[in-house]
Scaffold this motif. Structure first.
Motif, PDB file in Angstrom:
ATOM      1  N   TYR A  98       0.920  -1.217  -0.151  1.00  0.00           N
ATOM      2  CA  TYR A  98       0.127  -0.246  -0.193  1.00  0.00           C
ATOM      3  C   TYR A  98       0.870   0.873   0.111  1.00  0.00           C
ATOM      4  CZ  TYR A  98      -4.371  -2.811   1.459  1.00  0.00           C
ATOM      5  OH  TYR A  98      -5.170  -3.575   1.161  1.00  0.00           O
ATOM      6  N   GLN A  99       1.664   0.976   0.980  1.00  0.00           N
ATOM      7  CA  GLN A  99       2.728   1.908   0.425  1.00  0.00           C
ATOM      8  C   GLN A  99       3.472   2.391  -0.537  1.00  0.00           C
ATOM      9  OE1 GLN A  99       4.921   2.681   4.408  1.00  0.00           O
ATOM     10  NE2 GLN A  99       4.170   2.727   5.897  1.00  0.00           N
ATOM     11  N   ARG A 100       3.824   1.448  -1.757  1.00  0.00           N
ATOM     12  CA  ARG A 100       4.896   1.688  -2.417  1.00  0.00           C
ATOM     13  C   ARG A 100       3.872   2.624  -3.170  1.00  0.00           C
ATOM     14  NH1 ARG A 100       6.792  -3.288  -0.453  1.00  0.00           N
ATOM     15  NH2 ARG A 100       5.412  -4.111  -1.963  1.00  0.00           N
ATOM     16  N   ARG A 101       2.418   1.892  -3.521  1.00  0.00           N
ATOM     17  CA  ARG A 101       1.824   2.476  -4.688  1.00  0.00           C
ATOM     18  C   ARG A 101       1.124   3.971  -4.062  1.00  0.00           C
ATOM     19  NH1 ARG A 101       0.808  -0.421  -9.364  1.00  0.00           N
ATOM     20  NH2 ARG A 101      -0.872   0.223  -8.622  1.00  0.00           N
ATOM     21  N   GLY A 102       0.924   4.241  -2.292  1.00  0.00           N
ATOM     22  CA  GLY A 102       0.752   6.167  -2.286  1.00  0.00           C
ATOM     23  C   GLY A 102      -0.783   5.863  -2.306  1.00  0.00           C
ATOM     24  N   TYR A 103      -1.151   4.490  -2.081  1.00  0.00           N
ATOM     25  CA  TYR A 103      -2.479   4.516  -1.625  1.00  0.00           C
ATOM     26  C   TYR A 103      -3.125   5.857   0.037  1.00  0.00           C
ATOM     27  CZ  TYR A 103      -3.595   0.922  -4.346  1.00  0.00           C
ATOM     28  OH  TYR A 103      -3.224  -0.395  -5.519  1.00  0.00           O
ATOM     29  N   ALA A 104      -3.903   6.506  -0.507  1.00  0.00           N
ATOM     30  CA  ALA A 104      -4.050   7.270   0.321  1.00  0.00           C
ATOM     31  C   ALA A 104      -5.288   6.478   1.434  1.00  0.00           C
ATOM     32  CB  ALA A 104      -5.572   8.532   0.117  1.00  0.00           C
ATOM     33  N   ASN A 105      -6.177   5.330   1.718  1.00  0.00           N
ATOM     34  CA  ASN A 105      -6.196   4.651   2.877  1.00  0.00           C
ATOM     35  C   ASN A 105      -5.234   2.855   3.073  1.00  0.00           C
ATOM     36  OD1 ASN A 105      -7.497   2.835   4.857  1.00  0.00           O
ATOM     37  ND2 ASN A 105      -9.086   2.884   3.608  1.00  0.00           N
ATOM     38  N   GLU A 106      -3.669   3.388   4.065  1.00  0.00           N
ATOM     39  CA  GLU A 106      -3.229   2.327   4.583  1.00  0.00           C
ATOM     40  C   GLU A 106      -3.603   1.454   5.267  1.00  0.00           C
ATOM     41  OE1 GLU A 106       0.591   3.655   4.766  1.00  0.00           O
ATOM     42  OE2 GLU A 106       0.784   4.849   2.051  1.00  0.00           O
ATOM     43  N   LYS A 107      -5.145   1.716   6.318  1.00  0.00           N
ATOM     44  CA  LYS A 107      -5.235   1.062   7.338  1.00  0.00           C
ATOM     45  C   LYS A 107      -5.403  -0.616   6.854  1.00  0.00           C
ATOM     46  CE  LYS A 107      -8.306   0.164  10.523  1.00  0.00           C
ATOM     47  NZ  LYS A 107      -8.023   0.682  11.956  1.00  0.00           N
ATOM     48  N   ILE A 108      -5.061  -1.758   7.338  1.00  0.00           N
ATOM     49  CA  ILE A 108      -5.446  -3.262   6.780  1.00  0.00           C
ATOM     50  C   ILE A 108      -6.568  -3.873   7.469  1.00  0.00           C
ATOM     51  CG2 ILE A 108      -3.750  -5.002   6.467  1.00  0.00           C
ATOM     52  CD1 ILE A 108      -2.284  -2.558   5.038  1.00  0.00           C
ATOM     53  N   HIS A 109      -7.276  -4.184   6.705  1.00  0.00           N
ATOM     54  CA  HIS A 109      -8.237  -5.082   6.929  1.00  0.00           C
ATOM     55  C   HIS A 109      -7.751  -6.866   5.939  1.00  0.00           C
ATOM     56  CE1 HIS A 109     -10.645  -1.955   8.211  1.00  0.00           C
ATOM     57  NE2 HIS A 109     -10.252  -1.158   7.140  1.00  0.00           N
ATOM     58  N   ILE A 110      -7.707  -7.719   6.806  1.00  0.00           N
ATOM     59  CA  ILE A 110      -7.527  -8.872   6.318  1.00  0.00           C
ATOM     60  C   ILE A 110      -9.263  -9.307   7.148  1.00  0.00           C
ATOM     61  CG2 ILE A 110      -6.137  -9.300   8.362  1.00  0.00           C
ATOM     62  CD1 ILE A 110      -4.371 -11.848   6.943  1.00  0.00           C
ATOM     63  N   VAL A 111      -9.677 -10.214   5.414  1.00  0.00           N
ATOM     64  CA  VAL A 111     -11.083 -10.719   5.815  1.00  0.00           C
ATOM     65  C   VAL A 111     -10.975 -12.618   6.065  1.00  0.00           C
ATOM     66  CG1 VAL A 111     -13.041 -11.220   4.827  1.00  0.00           C
ATOM     67  CG2 VAL A 111     -11.627  -8.843   4.751  1.00  0.00           C
ATOM     68  N   THR A 112      -9.883 -12.745   5.502  1.00  0.00           N
ATOM     69  CA  THR A 112      -9.932 -14.120   5.702  1.00  0.00           C
ATOM     70  C   THR A 112      -8.335 -14.282   5.953  1.00  0.00           C
ATOM     71  OG1 THR A 112      -9.746 -14.907   3.598  1.00  0.00           O
ATOM     72  CG2 THR A 112     -11.617 -14.871   3.996  1.00  0.00           C
ATOM     73  N   ARG A 113      -8.174 -16.162   7.244  1.00  0.00           N
ATOM     74  CA  ARG A 113      -6.966 -16.224   7.602  1.00  0.00           C
ATOM     75  C   ARG A 113      -5.924 -17.671   6.760  1.00  0.00           C
ATOM     76  NH1 ARG A 113      -6.360 -12.769  12.911  1.00  0.00           N
ATOM     77  NH2 ARG A 113      -7.371 -11.296  12.250  1.00  0.00           N
ATOM     78  N   LEU A 114      -5.052 -17.893   6.898  1.00  0.00           N
ATOM     79  CA  LEU A 114      -4.895 -19.363   6.562  1.00  0.00           C
ATOM     80  C   LEU A 114      -3.294 -19.430   7.970  1.00  0.00           C
ATOM     81  CD1 LEU A 114      -3.762 -19.302   2.931  1.00  0.00           C
ATOM     82  CD2 LEU A 114      -6.164 -20.314   4.138  1.00  0.00           C
ATOM     83  N   ASP A 115      -3.318 -20.713   8.279  1.00  0.00           N
ATOM     84  CA  ASP A 115      -2.707 -20.748   8.961  1.00  0.00           C
ATOM     85  C   ASP A 115      -1.093 -20.461   8.804  1.00  0.00           C
ATOM     86  OD1 ASP A 115      -4.120 -22.131  11.027  1.00  0.00           O
ATOM     87  OD2 ASP A 115      -4.160 -24.146   9.995  1.00  0.00           O
ATOM     88  N   LYS A 116       0.478 -20.222   9.303  1.00  0.00           N
ATOM     89  CA  LYS A 116       1.723 -19.685   8.618  1.00  0.00           C
ATOM     90  C   LYS A 116       1.485 -20.863   7.605  1.00  0.00           C
ATOM     91  CE  LYS A 116       5.293 -20.452  11.091  1.00  0.00           C
ATOM     92  NZ  LYS A 116       6.329 -20.861  10.672  1.00  0.00           N
ATOM     93  N   ASP A 117       1.438 -22.453   7.942  1.00  0.00           N
ATOM     94  CA  ASP A 117       2.623 -23.011   7.088  1.00  0.00           C
ATOM     95  C   ASP A 117       1.589 -23.518   5.718  1.00  0.00           C
ATOM     96  OD1 ASP A 117       5.124 -23.587   8.129  1.00  0.00           O
ATOM     97  OD2 ASP A 117       4.305 -24.917  10.116  1.00  0.00           O
ATOM     98  N   THR A 118       0.273 -22.991   6.707  1.00  0.00           N
ATOM     99  CA  THR A 118      -0.698 -23.076   4.586  1.00  0.00           C
ATOM    100  C   THR A 118      -0.696 -21.859   3.527  1.00  0.00           C
ATOM    101  OG1 THR A 118      -2.380 -24.759   6.158  1.00  0.00           O
ATOM    102  CG2 THR A 118      -3.144 -23.366   3.823  1.00  0.00           C
ATOM    103  N   SER A 119      -1.154 -22.437   2.458  1.00  0.00           N
ATOM    104  CA  SER A 119      -0.208 -21.550   1.736  1.00  0.00           C
ATOM    105  C   SER A 119      -1.733 -21.293   0.553  1.00  0.00           C
ATOM    106  CB  SER A 119       0.650 -21.880   0.553  1.00  0.00           C
ATOM    107  OG  SER A 119       0.386 -23.598   0.112  1.00  0.00           O
TER     108      SER A 119
END
Length: 277
Positions: A98-119
């Motif tokens: 987000y920062q590299r793209r210069g997005y105005a809104n840089e709040k991170i909203h993660i909706v779904t999650r996976l275990d660390k070792d699940t791809s």
């Protein structure tokens, strides 16, 4: 109909710089609407997650539009920051993007999650409204997720379903088990191919319990290959052989379904090629 606008979001709109317009005029949120009225919601600016560090590691984008971002998470990367993974989780990487793209809104909203070792596929919402919309779809179980898993043993059935309740184990904060006191969990699976002593499955979840696929497959005697927690004697892969390969969700902003796919990662492909009949 709320169209996904929750009470929490309404409060943020009212007190933190947003607007509610009816037919182009500013209006209170409790105004009674008439047939034909046009409602426009202007979202307030969202402060970024100041406590989230920025990672410069690139991400693999599967889908992006003004409201949603879908990323293919590699195995070995935590979905969210934690004490052990505070600098380079997927959330850190998305913030860096987000920062590299210069997005105005840089709040991170993660909706779904996976275990660390699940791809595989992980959805991010780009603003609070989009997050609220997908949270409701998660609760209504209308987000369809399909996994590919390599399990121990050769499964003869082309299709099967598992209905078993899952809950915590008494001696572990992390591990889950099938238990009468748990919540009913439903897993559906199809055999994709049989290997020498293993099976590649396509799996769909009809409930979203922690470790659901890993627990259910272990319980029926076919634990995931490489699963350190539920198949600790198997070291033929460096992580559990589980990949979120497809995902479909509804985009109300464009009035369409979004379907995403992420191809099987190299470690799982190599394992399949090595153990073919």
């Amino acid at each position: 109909m709320s169209y996904g606008i929750t009470r929490t979001l309404l409060k943020k709109i009212k007190y933190h710089g947003g607007e509610t317009l009816v037919n182009g005029e500013q209006s209170l949120v409790n105004r009674m609407l008439q047939t034909g009225d046009t409602v426009k919601v202007v979202l307030p600016p969202e402060p970024e997650n100041d406590h989230v560090s920025v990672s410069s590691v690139p991400i693999e984008i599967v889908h992006e539009d003004p409201n949603f971002l879908v990323v293919n998470k590699p195995a070995g990367v935590a979905s969210v920051p934690s004490h052990n993974y505070s600098e380079d989780s997927l959330v850190n990487r998305v913030k860096g993007y987000y920062q590299r793209r210069g997005y105005a809104n840089e709040k991170i909203h993660i909706v779904t999650r996976l275990d660390k070792d699940t791809s595989g596929l992980v959805i991010f919402a780009k603003h609070h409204f989009a997050h609220s919309v997908l949270d409701k779809q998660l609760k209504d179980r209308t987000i369809q997720k399909t996994y590919l898993a390599i399990v121990a043993g050769r499964i003869s059935s082309p299709h099967f379903e598992i209905y078993l309740p899952i809950g915590r184990t008494e001696d572990s904060f992390v591990k889950r088990q099938v238990t009468d006191t748990g919540k009913m969990s439903v897993t559906e699976a199809w055999t994709v191919c049989r290997l020498a002593k293993q099976t590649l499955l396509r799996v769909q979840l009809h409930t979203g319990r922690t470790h659901q696929i890993r627990v259910h497959m272990d319980t029926i005697g076919h634990p995931l290959i490489g699963d350190w927690l539920y198949n600790p004697d198997d070291h033929s892969m460096a992580r559990q052989a589980l990949h979120c390969a497809e995902m479909t969700f509804y985009d109300p902003f464009a009035d369409r379904n979004i379907h995403c796919e992420a191809r099987l990662p190299e470690d799982m492909r190599s394992y399949i090629n090595l153990h073919k009949l």
